[in-house]
Structure formats: structure tokens, C-alpha cells
Design an enzyme around this catalytic site. Sequence first.
Site, PDB file in Angstrom:
ATOM      1  N   HIS A  41      -8.041   1.479   1.449  1.00  0.00           N
ATOM      2  CA  HIS A  41      -7.890   1.202   2.879  1.00  0.00           C
ATOM      3  C   HIS A  41      -8.633   2.259   3.705  1.00  0.00           C
ATOM      4  O   HIS A  41      -8.054   2.922   4.585  1.00  0.00           O
ATOM      5  CB  HIS A  41      -6.411   1.162   3.281  1.00  0.00           C
TER       6      HIS A  41
ATOM      7  N   GLU B 221       0.839  -1.199   0.000  1.00  0.00           N
ATOM      8  CA  GLU B 221       0.000   0.000   0.000  1.00  0.00           C
ATOM      9  C   GLU B 221       0.874   1.248   0.000  1.00  0.00           C
ATOM     10  O   GLU B 221       1.901   1.282   0.674  1.00  0.00           O
ATOM     11  CB  GLU B 221      -0.932  -0.018   1.216  1.00  0.00           C
TER      12      GLU B 221
END
Length: 327
Positions: free
Chosen positions: A282, A263
Site C-alpha cells: 500500500h 492490511e
Amino acid sequence: MKILFVNPLKDYIDRITESVPDGFEVKIMSLDSDVSEMCEEAADADFIISGVDVPEDVFRAAKNVKFIQYMSSGYGQLSLPVLNELGVPVAQMKTHSISVAEHALTLMLTLLRRIPASMELMREGKWRQELDETSYSELYGKTVGIVGLGNIGRWVGKIVHHGFGANVVFYDNAEIPLTVSELISARQVSLSELMAVSDVVCLSVPLNEESDRMIGRDELAMMKRSGVLVNVGRGEVVDETALIEFLRDGRIAGAGLDVYQSEPLDLSSELLRLDQVVCTPHMAGVGWENVQRRIETVWHNFDTVLRGGVPSGVITTVKRAAVTVDA
């Protein structure tokens, strides 16, 4: 009493500083600060509020700290054995469960109702001309398999069963009290059975040695071709390469993902180009109500520690602070 707030999310800085109770002062430090400076500030801190990825040295330098509160549902990059060595209670946030569960449900319905594909047809000026009813599904009567029946998984189970009439099965390598599974009408099964019988597989398991790559090629091969996978846990729980392969080949029908192996998700990732995949950044725990609940939890837990109680969300073997102070 001194509170050190390390690596705060920007949405929390003003809200924390504006709500500080009498008798406390807050020192805020970003990860851009020198580690030695953070350690110096930690040395005389009474409490630490922590974001993720805070260096281990900072925690170990906090010799006088009574309690460490993570603002996230996870606990950064530090392992539980390391946190246990600190000898003080360390807590994770449990307030995010409602937001994450609702986000998981949103991903399920978005996939089953094919919302992105329907919007694309509308953009092309097509009004039901290419609508294939056999490719749209209801959640009612489906089997939802929940991997990880913690706080998030329990909320997901309650919502899909009591709100949508879905059947719920679950797998968890931790012992789940029978009363919990009965409350949400969930049946415990093996992971292989869950993957095979579920129309929707929902992952809400934390990352640890047992869950790392838990859902790999073999597990995905057990899923129905009409099945969809939703992940609101941790990206590393899924073998992303295998998932992309199964989605590309049509061996599973879709995926709703809020977390990824790396990420932020690389813009070149095939996940962003597959029509049957819904990706979010997220953000499942995001919401102003959750921000407020987290801040209330911080002050409530600090008060509980000072009164000699056990704060909520403690993950370490030490549950109470060794030294209490009259509050």
C-alpha cells in the site's frame, strides 16, 4: 488559530510544524491518546488535519471547526453521510494521483515484462536459457481497462495511451464528462465488456457500497487468460479468495496488487507465494514530491477557507465554511 492534527504519518509531522504560517498553532495527537482528550482538543479547534481511522466522536466534538482536511485519498472509516452531518467542508487529498498512476504503470510493466521471474533465473545463473519469448508482452497496442475514471484513472489513461500507445476503455458508475474521456482518448463501456476486452484491468475505484466486491468470481471469469489485474484502489473491491483461485489455476495471467482486503497482508497469504503476482505494501502514493504537494495543499486550502472560497478536494455537500475570517 488552532489546528488539530490527529493520527499523523511520521513523514508529515516535522514538515507540517516547520511550515506553519503566522497566526496558526498546531496540536499533534496520535491515536494512542485517550479519545476524551482528543475530543477536548477538538472542541476549540479551528481546523482539523486528519489521518485515517480517527474516531467519529473527535469530529463531532469539533463544534467550532471550519474545515477538515484528510491527508489521505480516502476518508477513513467514516461514511459520507456522517461527514455531511458535520455541516462543514471536508476534503480528501487529490495530490497523490500522479504517484499512484505511475505505480500502477510500474505494476503493469513488471507483470508484462515478467521482471521477477527474469531476476530469479539470473539468480540461478541462467542467462536466457529458459527465456520463453511468447510469455513476455508489450503494453503497446494492448487494451487497458480502467475501473474508476477519477483523478488516478485519468492519469493512468493519459500515460498508457499517449505514452505507450495502448487503447483505453473505462467503466465508472459516476457520470464522466465527455470532454474528460475525449481528452485521454478513453471509451466508456460496461463493466462486463471491460473485463472481457482488456489485456490489463486497472482498478482505481474508491471503496463504497457499490464497489465492495465489485470484482468477484463472475467478473474474473470474463477476463482473458492472458489478462492481468492491477489494483491501486482498495483491496475490498476484489474478492481476494476468488482472485487467488483464478491465479493458481492459470485462468488469468497475473496480478499486481498494492492494496488488500486486510492490511497489512498476512505473511501466510498465498498471494506472496504465487510467481505471477507482484505485491507492494500500500505504497503507491508514497514519494517525497507527493509529501510536499500534500502539505502545500493543506495551507492553500486553509487560506481558501478563510477567504470564503471552496477548498480543493471537498467531498461533502457543504463546500464553504459557514463563518469566514479576514486572512
